[in-house]
Write an enzyme that holds these catalytic residues in place. Structure first.
Site, PDB file in Angstrom:
ATOM      1  N   HIS A  79     -12.610   0.689   1.263  1.00 35.51           N
ATOM      2  CA  HIS A  79     -12.393   1.944   0.544  1.00 35.51           C
ATOM      3  C   HIS A  79     -11.603   1.706  -0.741  1.00 35.51           C
ATOM      4  O   HIS A  79     -10.849   0.746  -0.868  1.00 35.51           O
ATOM      5  CB  HIS A  79     -11.668   2.936   1.437  1.00 35.51           C
ATOM      6  CG  HIS A  79     -12.522   3.469   2.541  1.00 35.51           C
ATOM      7  ND1 HIS A  79     -12.119   4.515   3.346  1.00 35.51           N
ATOM      8  CD2 HIS A  79     -13.771   3.129   2.968  1.00 35.51           C
ATOM      9  CE1 HIS A  79     -13.069   4.782   4.213  1.00 35.51           C
ATOM     10  NE2 HIS A  79     -14.079   3.950   4.015  1.00 35.51           N
ATOM     11  N   GLU A  81      -9.029   3.262  -2.015  1.00 32.75           N
ATOM     12  CA  GLU A  81      -7.575   3.273  -1.832  1.00 32.75           C
ATOM     13  C   GLU A  81      -7.096   1.937  -1.277  1.00 32.75           C
ATOM     14  O   GLU A  81      -6.076   1.392  -1.707  1.00 32.75           O
ATOM     15  CB  GLU A  81      -7.155   4.400  -0.873  1.00 32.75           C
ATOM     16  CG  GLU A  81      -7.659   5.767  -1.261  1.00 32.75           C
ATOM     17  CD  GLU A  81      -8.986   6.148  -0.635  1.00 32.75           C
ATOM     18  OE1 GLU A  81      -9.126   7.333  -0.262  1.00 32.75           O
ATOM     19  OE2 GLU A  81      -9.891   5.293  -0.520  1.00 32.75           O
ATOM     20  N   CYS A 107      -9.321   9.068   3.810  1.00 25.73           N
ATOM     21  CA  CYS A 107      -9.615   9.195   5.237  1.00 25.73           C
ATOM     22  C   CYS A 107      -8.359   8.828   6.028  1.00 25.73           C
ATOM     23  O   CYS A 107      -7.345   8.408   5.457  1.00 25.73           O
ATOM     24  CB  CYS A 107     -10.773   8.276   5.617  1.00 25.73           C
ATOM     25  SG  CYS A 107     -10.337   6.513   5.599  1.00 25.73           S
ATOM     26  N   CYS A 110      -7.214   5.099   5.464  1.00 27.16           N
ATOM     27  CA  CYS A 110      -6.551   4.925   4.165  1.00 27.16           C
ATOM     28  C   CYS A 110      -5.213   5.644   4.144  1.00 27.16           C
ATOM     29  O   CYS A 110      -4.248   5.143   3.562  1.00 27.16           O
ATOM     30  CB  CYS A 110      -7.447   5.420   3.039  1.00 27.16           C
ATOM     31  SG  CYS A 110      -8.873   4.346   2.768  1.00 27.16           S
TER      32      CYS A 110
END
Length: 158
Positions: A79, A81, A107, A110
């Site tokens: 991801h 992040e 999410c 993260c």
């Protein structure tokens, strides 16, 4: 100056620029870590280094018919992040009490990483229906705001 973006607009646009590097076939996400109005790190979602991109292999989540928001581990991608935090670590950059500007709400995975990285504030433009992520960020005291890209106006996520 009339057309000059404020700091929030400037950094969220940088996150959208980063998202254009994404190799994800389902959702293009970009993230920027900022400390004292300086960009410290950036990231976008896509396959790890030295691994074929989903554009070459196809989307594993699509192939397995995995709905959005569940079973995040069934994905070849890292991801945005996560990549921003990883890049900060690789480069030895200090990110405690920094802000994260992200095209989408993090999410739960993260969110846990951002909490432990001691990110202080998160700015997003697109909410994501992940109640556990929202609850954990709130409990940890991470301020999360929704940013209107056009106006630069903020509102609290929770």
């Amino acid at each position: 100056m009339k057309n000059r973006p404020n700091w929030h607009q400037y950094f969220i646009e940088m996150a959208y620029l980063a998202s254009r590097r994404s190799t994800c076939l389902r959702r293009k996400v970009g993230a920027i870590i900022v400390l004292a109005n300086q960009i410290v790190s950036s990231g976008y979602n896509g396959a790890p280094k030295h691994i074929r991109h989903c554009s070459e292999t196809g989307c594993l989540r699509e192939q397995l018919d995995v709905p959005s928001g569940v079973r995040h581990e069934l994905c070849r991608g890292v991801h945005a992040e996560q990549n921003a935090v990883i890049q900060a670590a690789i480069n030895g950059s200090f990110i405690r009490n920094a802000s994260l500007y992200c095209t989408n709400q993090p999410c739960v995975i993260c969110s846990k990483i951002l909490i432990n990285a001691e990110i202080k504030t998160i700015y997003i433009t697109e909410p994501y229906d992940d109640k556990l992520a929202q609850e954990m960020l709130s409990e940890a005291g991470v301020e999360t705001n929704i940013l209107d890209r056009e106006t630069g106006i903020l509102r609290k996520l929770l």
